[in-house]
Design an enzyme around this catalytic site. Structure first.
Site, mmCIF file in Angstrom:
data_model
loop_
_atom_site.group_PDB
_atom_site.id
_atom_site.type_symbol
_atom_site.label_atom_id
_atom_site.label_comp_id
_atom_site.label_asym_id
_atom_site.label_seq_id
_atom_site.Cartn_x
_atom_site.Cartn_y
_atom_site.Cartn_z
ATOM 1 N N GLY A 269 29.699 -5.180 74.712
ATOM 2 C CA GLY A 269 28.371 -5.711 75.050
ATOM 3 C C GLY A 269 27.387 -5.465 73.920
ATOM 4 O O GLY A 269 26.635 -6.369 73.526
ATOM 5 N N SER A 270 27.410 -4.268 73.365
ATOM 6 C CA SER A 270 26.513 -3.931 72.249
ATOM 7 C C SER A 270 26.783 -4.835 71.055
ATOM 8 O O SER A 270 25.858 -5.232 70.333
ATOM 9 C CB SER A 270 26.724 -2.480 71.825
ATOM 10 O OG SER A 270 26.454 -1.621 72.901
ATOM 11 N N ALA A 271 28.044 -5.174 70.839
ATOM 12 C CA ALA A 271 28.410 -6.051 69.724
ATOM 13 C C ALA A 271 27.742 -7.418 69.893
ATOM 14 O O ALA A 271 27.177 -7.972 68.939
ATOM 15 C CB ALA A 271 29.932 -6.213 69.660
ATOM 16 N N VAL B 9 36.321 -5.636 77.701
ATOM 17 C CA VAL B 9 35.109 -5.461 78.507
ATOM 18 C C VAL B 9 35.206 -4.128 79.255
ATOM 19 O O VAL B 9 36.266 -3.790 79.777
ATOM 20 C CB VAL B 9 34.987 -6.642 79.509
ATOM 21 C CG1 VAL B 9 33.828 -6.420 80.473
ATOM 22 C CG2 VAL B 9 34.804 -7.952 78.750
ATOM 23 N N LYS C 98 33.721 -1.212 67.910
ATOM 24 C CA LYS C 98 33.648 0.102 67.250
ATOM 25 C C LYS C 98 34.610 1.066 67.901
ATOM 26 O O LYS C 98 34.966 0.919 69.082
ATOM 27 C CB LYS C 98 32.236 0.683 67.287
ATOM 28 C CG LYS C 98 31.651 0.978 68.676
ATOM 29 C CD LYS C 98 31.991 2.348 69.252
ATOM 30 C CE LYS C 98 31.587 2.458 70.725
ATOM 31 N NZ LYS C 98 32.086 3.568 71.456
ATOM 32 N N ASP D 85 24.756 1.870 70.744
ATOM 33 C CA ASP D 85 25.731 1.479 69.717
ATOM 34 C C ASP D 85 25.297 0.252 68.917
ATOM 35 O O ASP D 85 25.971 -0.127 67.959
ATOM 36 C CB ASP D 85 27.076 1.124 70.373
ATOM 37 C CG ASP D 85 27.701 2.301 71.091
ATOM 38 O OD1 ASP D 85 27.494 3.443 70.655
ATOM 39 O OD2 ASP D 85 28.407 2.063 72.088
HETATM 40 O O1 C5P Z 1 22.975 2.956 75.450
HETATM 41 P P1 C5P Z 1 23.821 2.262 76.450
HETATM 42 O O2 C5P Z 1 23.059 1.268 77.277
HETATM 43 O O3 C5P Z 1 25.067 1.689 75.878
HETATM 44 O O4 C5P Z 1 24.285 3.409 77.467
HETATM 45 C C1 C5P Z 1 24.860 3.139 78.733
HETATM 46 C C2 C5P Z 1 24.740 4.382 79.622
HETATM 47 O O5 C5P Z 1 25.557 5.430 79.090
HETATM 48 C C3 C5P Z 1 23.356 4.984 79.704
HETATM 49 O O6 C5P Z 1 22.598 4.403 80.730
HETATM 50 C C4 C5P Z 1 23.626 6.458 79.971
HETATM 51 O O7 C5P Z 1 23.902 6.676 81.332
HETATM 52 C C5 C5P Z 1 24.913 6.702 79.216
HETATM 53 N N1 C5P Z 1 24.671 7.266 77.870
HETATM 54 C C6 C5P Z 1 24.258 8.583 77.752
HETATM 55 N N2 C5P Z 1 24.030 9.105 76.507
HETATM 56 C C7 C5P Z 1 24.218 8.368 75.397
HETATM 57 C C8 C5P Z 1 24.652 7.019 75.489
HETATM 58 C C9 C5P Z 1 24.861 6.504 76.760
HETATM 59 O O8 C5P Z 1 24.087 9.296 78.753
HETATM 60 N N3 C5P Z 1 24.001 8.917 74.201
#
Ligand code: C5P
Length: 301
Positions: free
Chosen positions: A108-110, A101, A8, A142
């Site tokens: 990773g989300s993908a 990466v 994305k 994501d």
């Molecule tokens: O959601 P995801 O695991 O991809 O997010 C990784 C890190 O990015 C979270 O632990 C957080 O520290 C930060 N994050 C955030 N606000 C978001 C998305 C991610 O602070 N909306």
């Protein structure tokens, strides 16, 4: 069972306050782009869930794709298995990694989205896409978007997806960086740079109008990312990369999500070649990749 899943980009990334759960409120416009990881998922009768990763790209310095239970694909498979109430189910997940990466492109989300789709099919789970969404949201901000693909607005912490009216296909050039960035570190830097808080994030109307019109020139002028200053504070050299792409005629340039990948919107594939050539000479860019969007989300092939 083979699943293909795209990366994305965030055409706009509006970042609000840190919420009590530690995540930041977001108002973002996602676009799925033609850069795919491929997952081959096969059944295992011993109830184990295992992952192997084959990377087609150079990993940034210090970055590694986590193995075992630390891999988000394994977490996704286990979450689905719990939801189905079938602890005896097992799978081998082989990931062919093409999405950068630690690059701000949701690699990773993908893989998590692809695992949900693939294991649901493999195990005869019978969950619909809307039923997979809450599991996706639990895995990462994501992940729900990558089940859908296309163009969409992301609210909440990024996990609440609403479709948007959009037209046209877009050409992109991506420059990856030799060293990855941690998403959490970039958000922490954002907080440090904004000690007095920030306004509610919004999706710019001008950007939605550009997408509705399918106008790449207009879209290029409306790309925005509130994490830019934080990412540049941690990686000042990315500023030069953005400048070089714009000087080579890109219609717009921005940092991808939390970075460090940089994105350049271009008018055509030929135009993309010119911009790619210029970017290839920038010391801080590791790889230069041409791509297109939007494309569909995680799907069986
Ligand atoms: O959601 P995801 O695991 O991809 O997010 C990784 C890190 O990015 C979270 O632990 C957080 O520290 C930060 N994050 C955030 N606000 C978001 C998305 C991610 O602070 N909306």
């Amino acid at each position: 069972m083979t699943v293909r899943v795209p990366a994305k980009v965030n055409l706009s990334l509006g970042v609000g306050r840190a919420r009590p759960d530690g995540y930041h409120a977001l108002a973002t416009v996602y676009q799925a782009v033609d850069l795919h990881d491929e997952l081959r998922i096969t059944d295992r009768s011993d109830g184990e869930i295992a992952v192997t990763v084959h990377t087609e790209i150079d990993l940034p310095e210090g970055a590694a794709v986590p193995e075992g239970d630390d891999n988000i694909a394994v977490r996704a498979a286990k979450l689905l298995r719990d939801r189905l109430g079938r602890p005896e189910l097992g799978a081998d997940i082989a990931i062919r990694k093409v999405i950068p990466v630690a690059g701000g492109m949701a690699g990773g989300s993908a893989d998590a989205a692809a695992t949900l789709v693939g294991c649901n099919e493999l195990w005869g789970g019978g969950l619909t896409r809307p039923e997979l969404e809450p599991l996706a949201a639990e895995l990462g901000s994501d992940v729900p978007f990558l089940l859908h693909g296309g163009n969409a607005i992301g609210g909440g912490r990024g996990e609440t997806i609403s479709p948007i009216l959009a037209r046209g296909g877009y050409h992109w050039v991506f420059a990856t960086a030799a060293e990855g960035l941690s998403t959490a570190a970039v958000y922490a830097e954002f907080d440090r740079l904004n000690p007095n808080g920030v306004l509610e994030p919004e999706v710019p109307d001008a950007l939605l109008n550009a997408l509705r019109a399918g106008d790449a020139h207009l879209l290029g002028k409306t790309l925005t990312n509130d994490l830019t200053d934080a990412a540049l504070s941690l990686r000042p050299e990315l500023g030069d990369t953005l400048k070089v792409g714009l000087e080579a005629g890109a219609l717009g340039a921005l940092i991808s999500g939390s970075g460090p990948t940089t994105l350049f919107l271009v008018a055509s594939e030929e135009h993309g070649l010119d911009v790619s050539m210029a970017l290839a000479s920038v010391a801080s860019s590791a790889d230069v990749i041409q791509s297109r969007g939007p494309v569909t989300g995680a799907r069986l092939i």
